[in-house]
Scaffold this motif. Structure first.
Motif, mmCIF file in Angstrom:
data_model
loop_
_atom_site.group_PDB
_atom_site.id
_atom_site.type_symbol
_atom_site.label_atom_id
_atom_site.label_comp_id
_atom_site.label_asym_id
_atom_site.label_seq_id
_atom_site.Cartn_x
_atom_site.Cartn_y
_atom_site.Cartn_z
ATOM 1 N N HIS A 90 2.445 6.045 -3.242
ATOM 2 C CA HIS A 90 3.445 6.927 -3.839
ATOM 3 C C HIS A 90 3.615 6.684 -5.328
ATOM 4 N N SER A 91 2.766 5.857 -5.915
ATOM 5 C CA SER A 91 2.940 5.520 -7.326
ATOM 6 C C SER A 91 2.092 6.426 -8.207
ATOM 7 N N MET B 260 0.831 -1.193 0.000
ATOM 8 C CA MET B 260 0.000 0.000 0.000
ATOM 9 C C MET B 260 0.873 1.253 0.000
ATOM 10 N N ASN C 270 3.813 1.551 -1.313
ATOM 11 C CA ASN C 270 4.258 1.721 -2.704
ATOM 12 C C ASN C 270 3.170 2.364 -3.535
ATOM 13 N N PHE C 271 1.969 1.840 -3.378
ATOM 14 C CA PHE C 271 0.885 2.312 -4.244
ATOM 15 C C PHE C 271 0.559 3.779 -3.961
#
Ligand SMILES: Nc1ncnc2c1ncn2[C@@H]1O[C@H](COP(=O)(O)OP(=O)(O)O)[C@@H](O)[C@H]1O
Ligand SMILES: [Mg+2]
Lengths: 298, 360, 256
Positions: free
Chosen positions: B199-200, B194, B196-197
């Protein structure tokens, strides 16, 4: 003629309409609140429940049925107005999520508060009307004196609301206050008072539904208005959240549909099939079945 | 010599993985130290945090309010439970994956209307969904246990784990620690993904859709797909949480996954802070310890816990907190912490500036 | 460059809202290297024309084409990938994103931004994201507003916000730029800056702009298309249009 009345189909229709008008009443409350303040009142059912409990408490002190009904409706009126003043007013102009969260929180407080004050068990107001169905030649007509009162009460509320909306400036002013409060103010509409009145009226209409439910077979518990809220919301949403008559008609349709499912399909389907109707209906007409087309402005 | 800041900027994923690893080890250590009761709290905290961070993505990032994630938790829990019923040995990872898959599909199905609905319509529809799921599961009959729910073999603690934590002779304690360890590791992995997501670019696409869907479309974001994706991921996390709950409790009841659970998720999320990972973690902890906090309040105030008031105190407090947070501090506890730290920093900076200007 | 093939072509486009004819048999095109102004009194159908071009409104008849890409009536979210950027009336920024993130949004369709990559945090996603950050900063610097990178749209002056929205549009390296009332709300100095900026862009792309401010439009554009009641009543260079009797009557006459 009488044979028709005792037929299975008519039985389902009677039972369905009797139940459906209650969804319609809650749906109607939601529409009034939505029209005046663009807020979906998740606590609509709980407010009705709370107001009715207040009325019931007084009944236990010896008041008669009609007095109890009047007090409950009055309590609903006051509770609705107070809610608008205290909880809802700070929410105008704020993101949607704020009002959703606050109303959900209020729902939680009312339900838990009712349990704290009155306990979680079912309570009934015994009405002077019989709950037993009419009989004819040994066959049942699925209508009772109380069911007739229930339908009559719902129709009366709808007529009052419709009358207020159509024959006074109230409906127009409510809409104006919601759409363009500043303009409405300039035109001399007392916007604040009007919004309070909208909530009060809606809540009173909801209280009628809760009183009727408390005199029915299941009685009233602090949480059983949840069901009516969900189906009332479905009715209002299918009707378009803007159309009082649409909400009522959709409520009656949902009630009938559930009754037919109970009769002809596994009864447990009755509690989730309206959700499917909602999804399908909104996929076909996202703005509601009874609402005018609205276009996206860029 | 690479500074920490540079490392985080250049290798954000590695930095997050490292942070996750450190946090996981610390939490596992904690699980081993604390008593069995606190182990169950840690497990609950991890599970609720997973569900809440999924809801946080949906509401905080994509701007779609759901009061229906208890339904996805139910789907995840029952998928695992039904699987466990029909297979004597079921792999943990396999059943979690299956639950995630099934609830993701459910999320897509519920998300599809979301492409055409806004605000209260959508919230109301998810509420109706949450309302419909328990009776739907009951209507499946014996296959899903009906209204009596499903019971299945308890979680087996591997011998190596029991001996590693020195609880070989105390299977109950070992079991609780094992359950907490599983929940912590799964939650850590879920939070890593989460993070990662968030900040993606896909995460940003959700914020674009939330803030201005027309402008989002014009920069090439497929608004409909993004909205559905948010539902799918949110449902996947809720399903994972449900699956873990089933695994650790070895039983599931349809009624536990009612609208009340959805409201609790929403309350905790708002209290912790919308759209932040830290907020979801705080919210998970509050979820786990709320019952014991409430019973503490009961004993302080002398309210009889089995009285009407004692039993509904939690609901009242939750409701009050929900309203108070929204009216007074809409960014939740995480936001409050943020604001306080910013305030302190600006004060420090002011002092510095003052002392600098005073020196000459 | 195949500047002969237009970037955007309206072919007999009509739009009706209920009974109202917002556009009526409108045809014009925009090529690379030119700035075309779309003008007309309020309610003439300018915004509707933009909305048809962007796929927000479907034409009742006729088509909108992007002939250099061989695309007809794309969906709004496909515009970016065929090299079309549009700014919105007002500023149309994302309120809760920083200025830098707002500009980064202009590179949303670059490869490496998939959901799975995002969840897994793959290195390729990280690289692509770092490149995007760098490019966004460069775009802000090009427009001389880099100092606002960390601010939120609500806290910066209107003129700056307008520039940011252009910076965002440029992030996708568009070949056609649609500007909806870019000059509204700008002061004299900002107007001059804006005119210079738009002129500097046209070597790489075609520009279509809707504008009310005649003093701004007239010297800036290569061609004008004049709408009135949804119909094209004149088109040509500024001076040709200026002397067109129907235009004088319908539009300029109102102002002068
Ligand atoms: N979505 C819509 N629904 C109905 N009428 C519309 C819609 N959009 C624009 N119109 C009408 O079409 C006409 C042209 O509007 P518009 O394109 O906004 O004009 P302009 O941008 O030139 O001022 C106006 O009469 C306007 O009221
Ligand atoms: Mg316009």
């Amino acid at each position: 003629m009488i044979d028709l009345l005792t037929s299975r189909v008519m039985g389902d229709i009677f039972l369905g309409v009797t139940q459906g008008v209650l969804y319609g009443l809650i749906g109607l409350s939601l529409v009034i609140v939505w029209q005046s303040t663009n807020i979906l009142n998740f606590a609509q059912g709980a407010m009705a429940m709370f107001a009715t409990y207040v009325g019931m408490t007084l009944l236990e002190h010896g008041l008669n049925y009609w007095a109890c009904l009047a007090i409950s409706v009055a309590a609903g009126f006051v509770l609705g107005g107070a809610t608008e003043r205290v909880l809802v007013r700070p929410l105008y102009g704020k993101p949607e999520i704020n009002s959703i969260v606050v109303m959900v929180g209020f729902l939680g407080i009312l339900e838990a508060g009712a349990i704290a004050i009155w306990g979680g068990t079912s309570r009934m107001i015994v009405s002077p009307f019989s709950l037993s169905y009419f009989q004819h030649n040994g066959k049942t007509i699925f209508l009772s004196p109380f069911a007739i009162l229930q339908i009559a009460a719902a129709v009366t509320v709808m007529l009052i609301v419709a009358g207020l909306f159509r024959f006074t400036k109230l409906g127009l002013q409510l809409r104006a206050a919601a759409l363009a409060p500043e303009v409405a103010r300039l035109l001399g509409v007392r916007v604040n008072r009007l919004l309070t009145l909208g909530w009060a009226l809606a809540s009173a209409a909801g209280a009628v539904a809760a009183v009727v439910i408390s005199s029915g077979f299941e009685g009233l518990t602090p949480t059983n208005m949840d069901v009516y809220f969900v189906f009332g919301f479905i009715a209002a949403a299918v009707g378009g959240l803007e159309s009082p008559l649409g909400a009522v008609l959709a409520g009656v349709l949902i009630g009938m549909l559930q009754q037919f499912i109970v009769d002809y399909a596994p009864p447990s389907w009755a509690s989730f099939s309206p959700v499917l109707i909602l999804v399908v209906a909104l996929m076909i007409r996202p703005q509601g079945l009874f609402s005018k087309q609205r276009v996206r402005r860029v | 010599m690479v500074s920490i800041k540079q490392f985080i900027a250049n290798r954000p994923t590695s930095a997050r993985a490292l942070a996750t690893l450190v946090a996981t080890i610390a939490l596992l250590g904690l699980a081993i130290i604390v008593d069995p009761l606190n182990d169950t709290y840690l497990a609950t905290a991890s599970i609720m945090a997973i569900a809440i961070v999924g809801l946080s993505l949906l509401i905080g990032l994509s701007g779609q309010v759901s009061i229906g994630n208890s339904g996805f938790m139910a789907i995840g829990a029952f998928t695992t439970a039904i699987w466990a019923q029909h297979h004597a040995h079921f792999p943990l990872l396999g059943s979690m994956a299956l639950s995630v898959a099934v609830s993701t599909v459910a999320g897509i199905v519920l998300g599809l209307p979301s492409t055409r609905l806004r605000g209260p319509y959508l919230a109301g529809m998810t509420l109706a969904f949450a309302f419909a799921i328990p009776p739907f599961i009951q209507s499946l009959g014996t296959f899903a246990g009906g209204s009596g729910g499903l019971y299945f073999p308890t979680l087996q603690t591997p011998a190596w784990f029991a001996s590693a934590i020195g609880e070989k002779d105390n299977p109950l304690a070992a079991n609780n620690t094992w359950g907490a360890a599983i929940a912590i590791v799964v939650a850590a992995v879920a939070f890593f993904f989460m993070a990662n997501f968030f900040h993606s670019r896909s995460g940003r696409a959700m914020r674009l859709v939330r803030d201005n869907d027309v402008a989002a479309e014009l920069v090439g974001v497929n608004v409909a797909r993004t909205r559905v994706l948010a539902f799918a991921i949110s449902a996947a996390f809720a399903g994972l949480a449900g699956s873990l709950l089933a695994i650790i409790q070895s039983s599931v009841l349809p009624q536990t996954f009612g609208v009340a659970l959805s409201i609790e998720l929403l309350s905790l999320l708002v209290l912790g802070g919308l759209g932040t990972l830290g907020g979801a973690m705080i919210a998970g902890l509050i979820a786990a310890y709320s019952d014991s906090i409430v019973s503490r309040i009961n004993s302080w105030t002398g309210i009889d816990p089995v009285s009407n008031l004692g039993g509904s105190l939690k609901g009242i407090i939750f409701g009050l907190i929900l309203i108070a947070t929204m009216l007074l501090a809409p960014s939740g506890l995480a936001g409050l912490g943020h604001r306080i730290s910013r305030f302190v920093r600006s004060r420090v900076a002011q002092k510095k500036a003052l002392s600098v200007s005073e020196t000459p | 460059m195949n500047s002969q093939v237009p970037r955007l072509a309206f072919r007999s486009v009509s739009v009706e809202f209920g009974g109202l004819r917002a556009l009526s048999d409108v045809s014009f095109d925009v090529s690379s290297g030119e700035i075309v102004g779309l003008i007309g009194p309020n309610g003439a159908g300018k915004t509707t024309a933009f909305n048809v071009a962007c796929g927000f409104v479907a034409p009742t008849s006729g088509t909108v084409e992007f002939p250099d890409r061989g695309v007809t009536q794309p969906k709004p979210h496909d515009l970016a990938s065929i090299g079309v950027a549009r700014t919105l009336q007002g500023v149309g920024l994302f309120d809760h994103l920083t200025i830098l993130e707002n500009v980064m949004a202009g590179g949303q369709i670059r490869p490496g931004g998939g959901a799975f990559r995002g969840l897994l945090g793959l290195p390729s996603a990280g690289r692509s994201e770092r490149q995007l950050t760098a490019d966004a900063l460069a775009a802000l610097e090009r427009l001389d507003v880099a100092e606002f990178a960390a601010k939120l749209p609500g806290s910066i002056p209107y003129g700056i916000a307008k520039k940011v929205s252009v910076a965002r549009a440029l992030m996708g390296s568009p070949t056609l730029l649609l500007l909806d009332e870019p000059a509204s709300g700008l002061d004299e100095r900002e107007l001059d800056e804006f005119a210079t900026l738009i002129t500097s862009l046209k070597s790489d792309m075609g520009v279509l702009l809707v504008e009310h401010n005649m003093d701004f439009v007239m010297p800036l554009v290569d061609r004008l298309v004049v709408l009135n009641f949804g119909e094209v009543i004149a088109s040509g260079t500024s001076s040709e249009v200026r002397s067109h009797p129907e235009v004088l009557a319908a539009y300029l006459g109102v102002e002068q």
